[in-house]
Design a protein around this motif. Sequence first.
Motif, PDB file in Angstrom:
ATOM      1  N   ASP A  98       3.309   5.196  -8.505  1.00 13.04           N
ATOM      2  CA  ASP A  98       1.802   5.932  -8.866  1.00 13.04           C
ATOM      3  C   ASP A  98       0.940   5.137  -7.662  1.00 13.04           C
ATOM      4  O   ASP A  98       0.686   3.921  -7.717  1.00 13.04           O
ATOM      5  N   ARG A  99       0.921   5.997  -6.678  1.00  8.23           N
ATOM      6  CA  ARG A  99       0.129   5.545  -5.457  1.00  8.23           C
ATOM      7  C   ARG A  99      -1.323   4.992  -5.921  1.00  8.23           C
ATOM      8  O   ARG A  99      -1.892   3.879  -5.455  1.00  8.23           O
ATOM      9  N   ALA A 100      -2.046   5.919  -6.673  1.00  8.59           N
ATOM     10  CA  ALA A 100      -3.434   5.447  -7.142  1.00  8.59           C
ATOM     11  C   ALA A 100      -3.514   4.217  -7.817  1.00  8.59           C
ATOM     12  O   ALA A 100      -4.267   3.086  -7.670  1.00  8.59           O
ATOM     13  N   ALA A 101      -2.659   3.817  -8.825  1.00 12.20           N
ATOM     14  CA  ALA A 101      -2.416   2.712  -9.537  1.00 12.20           C
ATOM     15  C   ALA A 101      -1.645   1.546  -8.808  1.00 12.20           C
ATOM     16  O   ALA A 101      -1.381   0.578  -9.219  1.00 12.20           O
ATOM     17  N   LYS A 102      -1.192   1.870  -7.520  1.00 15.09           N
ATOM     18  CA  LYS A 102      -0.599   0.654  -6.774  1.00 15.09           C
ATOM     19  C   LYS A 102       0.721   0.351  -7.325  1.00 15.09           C
ATOM     20  O   LYS A 102       0.937  -0.952  -7.450  1.00 15.09           O
ATOM     21  N   ARG A 103       1.227   1.128  -7.813  1.00 14.02           N
ATOM     22  CA  ARG A 103       2.709   0.959  -8.381  1.00 14.02           C
ATOM     23  C   ARG A 103       3.708   1.233  -7.443  1.00 14.02           C
ATOM     24  O   ARG A 103       4.020   2.536  -7.255  1.00 14.02           O
TER      25      ARG A 103
ATOM     26  N   THR B 247       0.738  -1.351  -0.141  1.00 15.23           N
ATOM     27  CA  THR B 247      -0.017  -0.094   0.043  1.00 15.23           C
ATOM     28  C   THR B 247       0.937   1.302  -0.097  1.00 15.23           C
ATOM     29  O   THR B 247       0.314   2.361  -0.043  1.00 15.23           O
TER      30      THR B 247
END
Length: 138
Positions: free
Chosen positions: A66-71, A46
């Motif tokens: 990319d936090r939103a894309a969980k990268r 996360t």
Amino acid sequence: MKIGSMFKEIVVSFFSPPVTENYPFEKPKTANRFRGKLAFNSSKCTGCNLCSKDCPANAIEIIIIDRAAKRFVARYNVDRCIYCAQCIQSCKFKCLDLSKDDWELAALQKGHFEVNYGKEEDIVTLLERFAQPKNEPG
Ligand code: SF4
Ligand code: SF4
């Protein structure tokens, strides 16, 4: 030592297999709880960074692509790790583990001790990001 007991030792040793390990041709079996190299599962991460904050050796860093894309990419410094397993305790999502099979960690080049874990495209993005020249203030 009495000659009788010495003779017994000689006979037992003569018929016993050698105790010397044939490493590196045969890898010895490690114990189930052996602590080898850190492994990372980016799909469950996360990006909370608790593992990195709690690491006493500053050996792990979670880089957010990319936090939103969980990268996420975990940058692990093998040569700094003290195999304390604190990061595993701190991770609530079971993303980290210390491998019991991956323990041959010696290397001649220092670069081998820095490992990036994550999806291949995320690691490529990270390396491209580092390769870009920084904008110097004019
Ligand atoms: S095992 Fe310990 S030293 Fe190694 S990365 Fe985890 S917290 Fe840091
Ligand atoms: S503690 Fe776990 S979830 Fe949080 S950043 Fe580290 S590996 Fe990811």
